[in-house]
Design a protein around this motif. Structure first.
Motif, PDB file in Angstrom:
ATOM      1  N   ILE A 139       0.865  -1.182   0.000  1.00 45.74           N
ATOM      2  CA  ILE A 139       0.000   0.000   0.000  1.00 45.74           C
ATOM      3  C   ILE A 139       0.899   1.228   0.000  1.00 45.74           C
ATOM      4  O   ILE A 139       1.770   1.355   0.874  1.00 45.74           O
ATOM      5  N   ILE A 171      -2.471  -1.028  -4.138  1.00 44.53           N
ATOM      6  CA  ILE A 171      -3.284   0.053  -3.564  1.00 44.53           C
ATOM      7  C   ILE A 171      -2.424   1.308  -3.432  1.00 44.53           C
ATOM      8  O   ILE A 171      -1.390   1.297  -2.751  1.00 44.53           O
ATOM      9  N   ILE A 173      -9.888  -0.543  -0.107  1.00 44.62           N
ATOM     10  CA  ILE A 173      -9.233  -1.843  -0.210  1.00 44.62           C
ATOM     11  C   ILE A 173     -10.273  -2.944  -0.347  1.00 44.62           C
ATOM     12  O   ILE A 173     -10.157  -3.834  -1.196  1.00 44.62           O
TER      13      ILE A 173
END
Ligand code: DC
Length: 222
Positions: free
Chosen positions: A5, A140, A217
């Motif tokens: 992420i 992400i 997410i």
């Protein structure tokens, strides 16, 4: 493999607080890449290295040992064996980090360390070029922004809490200089990767931002 992420954004947008909280929630590793640039800047200031001189920076890079160690889920920076801790959390070091980070020799030195830290996934990596350069394939990507006035207010509060009182106008001046330098540099400037989602945190608290990211997410994994 658990995802990578990335959280990019300007100074004072809340990246660190949000990234730490998110990493804790997900039981991911937390990587603060600004700390790497700050650690080198800290040594540069200590050794009176000119942070605008590429030759001096080249020497600094080749003579400095920078490593990351996972300490209870947080990647901690060691410079020549020393945990630099909170000594790098000053506006002076931040500004010097912003300046030396414009030089390729510095970015190259730190690039592989960051990629290695994220190689096994399960990491929240924050910085300026996480989604665009360091982890372009991250699943992400978040670009965290906030209005300039709010970012200055937050930085002021943070420094006051750390017993480092500073004048609001000095923070404003330093932040403007850093924003300009970080976003206008030729290599790896601060930009939102095309596949990043942009979150404006001006009127959101930390948990609200974390919830937004978690929603995003779960949307991806549905
Ligand atoms: O996130 P920070 O304020 O601790 O970062 C300090 C400086 O380091 C920032 O002004 C620019 C540089 N930096 C960078 O160039 N690339 C990153 N990924 C992280 C920080």
């Amino acid at each position: 493999m658990k995802p990578v992420i990335t959280i990019d954004g300007p100074a004072g947008a809340g990246k660190s607080t949000v990234s730490k909280a998110l990493a804790t929630r997900l039981q991911f590793i937390y990587l603060d890449t600004g700390a790497l640039y700050r650690a080198l800047a800290y040594k540069a200031l200590k050794c009176k290295v000119d942070v605008n001189d590429p030759d001096e920076l080249g020497q600094l890079c080749s003579s400095t040992d920078v490593i990351l160690k996972n300490e209870n889920g947080v990647m901690t920076v060691f410079v020549d064996g020393e945990d630099v801790g909170d000594k790098i959390r000053t506006e002076e070091v931040g500004l010097a980090a912003s300046t030396l980070s414009t030089f390729p020799v510095v970015r190259e030195k730190l690039l592989h360390l960051q990629r290695e830290a994220g190689a096994r996934g399960g990491i929240v990596a924050e910085g300026r070029d996480m989604g665009s350069v360091v982890f372009p394939d991250a699943e992400i990507k978040i670009f965290l922004d906030a209005g300039a006035g709010e970012r200055i207010r937050r930085r002021h509060e943070e420094l006051v809490q750390k017993n480092k009182p500073v004048v609001l106008s000095d923070i404003s001046r330093d932040m403007q200089a850093r924003d300009y330098q970080d976003s206008q540099r030729k290599i790896a400037p601060l930009i939102a990767a095309p596949d990043a989602i942009i979150i404006d945190s001006t009127s959101l608290n930390v948990s609200q931002v974390v919830e937004k990211i978690l929603e995003h997410i779960s949307g991806i994994h549905d």
